[in-house]
Design a protein around this motif. Structure first.
Motif, PDB file in Angstrom:
ATOM      1  N   SER A 231      -4.332  -1.323   2.001  1.00 36.29           N
ATOM      2  CA  SER A 231      -4.880  -0.978   0.695  1.00 36.29           C
ATOM      3  C   SER A 231      -3.847  -0.173  -0.079  1.00 36.29           C
ATOM      4  O   SER A 231      -3.149   0.669   0.485  1.00 36.29           O
ATOM      5  CB  SER A 231      -6.175  -0.182   0.848  1.00 36.29           C
ATOM      6  OG  SER A 231      -5.967   0.937   1.692  1.00 36.29           O
ATOM      7  N   ALA A 232      -3.751  -0.446  -1.391  1.00 37.86           N
ATOM      8  CA  ALA A 232      -2.761   0.223  -2.242  1.00 37.86           C
ATOM      9  C   ALA A 232      -3.485   0.981  -3.344  1.00 37.86           C
ATOM     10  O   ALA A 232      -4.243   0.394  -4.127  1.00 37.86           O
ATOM     11  CB  ALA A 232      -1.806  -0.793  -2.848  1.00 37.86           C
ATOM     12  N   PHE A 233      -3.237   2.281  -3.406  1.00 37.72           N
ATOM     13  CA  PHE A 233      -3.813   3.137  -4.446  1.00 37.72           C
ATOM     14  C   PHE A 233      -2.810   3.222  -5.588  1.00 37.72           C
ATOM     15  O   PHE A 233      -1.652   3.600  -5.395  1.00 37.72           O
ATOM     16  CB  PHE A 233      -4.097   4.524  -3.870  1.00 37.72           C
ATOM     17  CG  PHE A 233      -4.631   5.526  -4.860  1.00 37.72           C
ATOM     18  CD1 PHE A 233      -5.898   5.398  -5.375  1.00 37.72           C
ATOM     19  CD2 PHE A 233      -3.852   6.611  -5.255  1.00 37.72           C
ATOM     20  CE1 PHE A 233      -6.394   6.334  -6.286  1.00 37.72           C
ATOM     21  CE2 PHE A 233      -4.333   7.543  -6.157  1.00 37.72           C
ATOM     22  CZ  PHE A 233      -5.615   7.404  -6.682  1.00 37.72           C
ATOM     23  N   LEU A 234      -3.234   2.860  -6.795  1.00 36.07           N
ATOM     24  CA  LEU A 234      -2.354   2.736  -7.960  1.00 36.07           C
ATOM     25  C   LEU A 234      -2.740   3.738  -9.027  1.00 36.07           C
ATOM     26  O   LEU A 234      -3.878   3.744  -9.504  1.00 36.07           O
ATOM     27  CB  LEU A 234      -2.449   1.316  -8.539  1.00 36.07           C
ATOM     28  CG  LEU A 234      -2.230   0.164  -7.546  1.00 36.07           C
ATOM     29  CD1 LEU A 234      -2.597  -1.169  -8.193  1.00 36.07           C
ATOM     30  CD2 LEU A 234      -0.795   0.142  -7.053  1.00 36.07           C
ATOM     31  N   MET A 235      -1.792   4.597  -9.410  1.00 38.81           N
ATOM     32  CA  MET A 235      -2.020   5.603 -10.440  1.00 38.81           C
ATOM     33  C   MET A 235      -1.215   5.272 -11.692  1.00 38.81           C
ATOM     34  O   MET A 235      -0.078   4.813 -11.600  1.00 38.81           O
ATOM     35  CB  MET A 235      -1.603   6.990  -9.953  1.00 38.81           C
ATOM     36  CG  MET A 235      -2.396   7.532  -8.805  1.00 38.81           C
ATOM     37  SD  MET A 235      -1.833   9.203  -8.344  1.00 38.81           S
ATOM     38  CE  MET A 235      -2.515  10.185  -9.694  1.00 38.81           C
ATOM     39  N   LEU A 252      -1.124   2.650   1.370  1.00 39.07           N
ATOM     40  CA  LEU A 252      -0.036   2.815   0.415  1.00 39.07           C
ATOM     41  C   LEU A 252      -0.554   3.600  -0.779  1.00 39.07           C
ATOM     42  O   LEU A 252      -1.647   3.324  -1.275  1.00 39.07           O
ATOM     43  CB  LEU A 252       0.487   1.461  -0.085  1.00 39.07           C
ATOM     44  CG  LEU A 252       0.727   0.356   0.942  1.00 39.07           C
ATOM     45  CD1 LEU A 252       1.150  -0.934   0.242  1.00 39.07           C
ATOM     46  CD2 LEU A 252       1.760   0.785   1.959  1.00 39.07           C
ATOM     47  N   ALA A 253       0.225   4.566  -1.265  1.00 38.30           N
ATOM     48  CA  ALA A 253      -0.190   5.351  -2.421  1.00 38.30           C
ATOM     49  C   ALA A 253       0.946   5.385  -3.425  1.00 38.30           C
ATOM     50  O   ALA A 253       1.991   5.988  -3.177  1.00 38.30           O
ATOM     51  CB  ALA A 253      -0.588   6.765  -2.018  1.00 38.30           C
ATOM     52  N   MET A 254       0.764   4.693  -4.573  1.00 38.20           N
ATOM     53  CA  MET A 254       1.733   4.695  -5.647  1.00 38.20           C
ATOM     54  C   MET A 254       1.373   5.858  -6.565  1.00 38.20           C
ATOM     55  O   MET A 254       0.458   5.764  -7.391  1.00 38.20           O
ATOM     56  CB  MET A 254       1.707   3.370  -6.398  1.00 38.20           C
ATOM     57  CG  MET A 254       2.355   2.213  -5.659  1.00 38.20           C
ATOM     58  SD  MET A 254       1.636   1.788  -4.046  1.00 38.20           S
ATOM     59  CE  MET A 254       2.425   0.219  -3.724  1.00 38.20           C
ATOM     60  N   ILE A 255       2.070   6.973  -6.406  1.00 32.39           N
ATOM     61  CA  ILE A 255       1.684   8.242  -7.018  1.00 32.39           C
ATOM     62  C   ILE A 255       2.599   8.575  -8.190  1.00 32.39           C
ATOM     63  O   ILE A 255       3.824   8.573  -8.049  1.00 32.39           O
ATOM     64  CB  ILE A 255       1.722   9.375  -5.976  1.00 32.39           C
ATOM     65  CG1 ILE A 255       0.696   9.104  -4.871  1.00 32.39           C
ATOM     66  CG2 ILE A 255       1.471  10.723  -6.625  1.00 32.39           C
ATOM     67  CD1 ILE A 255       0.689  10.153  -3.773  1.00 32.39           C
ATOM     68  N   GLY A 278      -0.029   6.522   4.674  1.00 31.71           N
ATOM     69  CA  GLY A 278       1.087   6.133   5.519  1.00 31.71           C
ATOM     70  C   GLY A 278       2.380   5.991   4.747  1.00 31.71           C
ATOM     71  O   GLY A 278       3.454   6.324   5.253  1.00 31.71           O
ATOM     72  N   VAL A 279       2.290   5.479   3.514  1.00 33.98           N
ATOM     73  CA  VAL A 279       3.470   5.306   2.665  1.00 33.98           C
ATOM     74  C   VAL A 279       3.166   5.885   1.287  1.00 33.98           C
ATOM     75  O   VAL A 279       2.122   5.591   0.697  1.00 33.98           O
ATOM     76  CB  VAL A 279       3.859   3.822   2.517  1.00 33.98           C
ATOM     77  CG1 VAL A 279       5.091   3.666   1.625  1.00 33.98           C
ATOM     78  CG2 VAL A 279       4.115   3.189   3.882  1.00 33.98           C
ATOM     79  N   VAL A 280       4.081   6.705   0.781  1.00 31.89           N
ATOM     80  CA  VAL A 280       3.967   7.270  -0.567  1.00 31.89           C
ATOM     81  C   VAL A 280       5.108   6.701  -1.411  1.00 31.89           C
ATOM     82  O   VAL A 280       6.276   6.767  -1.014  1.00 31.89           O
ATOM     83  CB  VAL A 280       4.035   8.809  -0.544  1.00 31.89           C
ATOM     84  CG1 VAL A 280       4.107   9.371  -1.970  1.00 31.89           C
ATOM     85  CG2 VAL A 280       2.821   9.372   0.185  1.00 31.89           C
ATOM     86  N   VAL A 281       4.751   6.142  -2.578  1.00 37.97           N
ATOM     87  CA  VAL A 281       5.737   5.537  -3.469  1.00 37.97           C
ATOM     88  C   VAL A 281       5.674   6.260  -4.815  1.00 37.97           C
ATOM     89  O   VAL A 281       4.704   6.097  -5.564  1.00 37.97           O
ATOM     90  CB  VAL A 281       5.463   4.038  -3.667  1.00 37.97           C
ATOM     91  CG1 VAL A 281       6.571   3.395  -4.495  1.00 37.97           C
ATOM     92  CG2 VAL A 281       5.301   3.326  -2.334  1.00 37.97           C
ATOM     93  N   PRO A 282       6.675   7.068  -5.154  1.00 38.80           N
ATOM     94  CA  PRO A 282       6.666   7.741  -6.460  1.00 38.80           C
ATOM     95  C   PRO A 282       6.872   6.734  -7.593  1.00 38.80           C
ATOM     96  O   PRO A 282       7.722   5.838  -7.504  1.00 38.80           O
ATOM     97  CB  PRO A 282       7.862   8.703  -6.371  1.00 38.80           C
ATOM     98  CG  PRO A 282       8.219   8.769  -4.919  1.00 38.80           C
ATOM     99  CD  PRO A 282       7.821   7.462  -4.332  1.00 38.80           C
TER     100      PRO A 282
END
Length: 349
Positions: A231-235, A252-255, A278-282
């Motif tokens: 699952s990917a969280f999109l901000m 996955l967290a696109m922060i 598990g994965v943070v993507v700025p």
């Protein structure tokens, strides 16, 4: 509450932990995280080999700003697809609110494929300016706020093509699940932001300038592309509702990187509420007025290095991936070979 319900919840927690361990990387192995600076290469340990699963067919491409293209088995989801990236003065000495809106069809066609779903976080130009063209050229389903609806209708988009959401909805698009999350817009050092406000009816004429596009409330989205896929969280902006994201637990967290410290303890509160992904993507740290065919250039207002250091401090088991415009990432956010364009990929009118 039944024993069966408790057992099911425990099973889900165990399954979720297993996927996150793979995405983060266990403490055994030697692969470095995907970071821009060698100084951060010790931030995590390595990932184990993933077994074949629907996640393997999912790919992510960063479209700059907060935008993403997600592809799975011939289907495409876009989030905040702003690729025209015209000049407004924001990175050249001062924002000009009277800057005229425009969308470059050729640039858009180069990046979007044939989208089925377009998710819009809010209605500022750097998130929505290309959406009217995309909607009319592809017929994609647009998901956004009431303000987004009214603006798109004013641009000539068919009303029945737009799904209005408020936050809290869980939408099933034939196996692609979209959780709509009520969220908040980021604030500058003065605790304000550009063009606030909402619309409850279409404006009398189509918007012409960037100041004609109010924020119109902000959403985040969590997208899952199939059973077993991450699952990917999109901000789309660097603030959030702590209660709204509690329990989402994305892999996955696109922060969005903040431009100020106006939001108290933004990173620690968010990572804790999301369950330390598990994965943070700025994202939203780049100069979004530079073309996507160039390497990302940092927005001087964003301290990406400090953000990365804080994520590592608050969630040391999270793998941090600094994205670029030219890499296609797999479902574990590791680079994979970019496939050749499919027939029709660039054939929009």
């Amino acid at each position: 509450m039944s024993d069966d319900t408790d057992a099911l919840r425990q099973k889900r927690r165990i399954q979720g932990f297993g996927r996150r361990t793979v995405l983060r990387g266990a403490a055994f192995g030697a692969a470095a995280p995907l970071l821009a600076s060698p100084a951060h290469t010790t931030a995590t340990a390595t990932a184990t080999t993933r077994t074949a699963s629907p996640a393997g067919s999912t790919s992510f491409r960063w479209l700059g700003t907060s935008g993403w293209r997600i592809d799975v088995e011939g289907r495409t989801v876009l989030f905040d697809p702003y690729v025209t990236r015209f000049k407004t003065g924001l990175f050249d000495g001062g924002l000009k609110p009277g800057t005229k809106l425009r969308s470059d069809p050729q640039r858009v066609r180069e990046h979007i494929g044939r989208p089925e779903i377009v998710l819009v976080s809010h209605s500022h130009w750097d998130h929505i300016a290309d959406v009217p063209y995309i909607a009319k050229a592809t017929g994609a389903r647009i998901v956004g706020t009431e303000t987004t609806f009214h603006l798109l209708v004013a641009f000539g988009v068919e009303p029945g093509q737009i799904s209005v959401v408020k936050g809290g909805e869980v939408l099933d698009f034939d196996g692609i699940t979209v959780q709509v999350v009520p969220s908040l817009h980021s604030r500058n050092k003065r605790h304000t932001y550009f063009a606030p406000g909402t619309l409850h009816a279409p404006p009398p004429t189509a918007p012409r300038t960037i100041s004609d596009l109010p924020e119109g409330d902000t959403l985040a989205f969590q997208v899952t592309t199939g059973s077993g896929a991450p699952s990917a969280f999109l901000m789309g902006a660097s603030d959030f509702s702590e209660r709204a994201v509690q329990g989402l637990s994305p892999e996955l967290a696109m922060i969005a990187v903040p431009s100020s410290a106006s939001t108290s303890r933004y990173v620690p509160r968010l990572l804790r509420a999301l369950g330390q992904p598990g994965v943070v993507v700025p994202v939203h740290w780049d100069n979004f007025e530079e073309p996507l065919n160039e390497p990302p250039r940092r927005d001087p207002a964003m301290d990406l290095d400090a953000f990365v250091a804080l994520v590592h401090q608050e969630s040391p088991m999270s793998r941090i991936v600094i994205p670029d415009y030219h890499t296609t990432y797999g479902g574990d956010m590791r680079p994979k070979p970019r496939p050749a364009p499919k027939s029709g990929d660039h054939q929009l009118p």
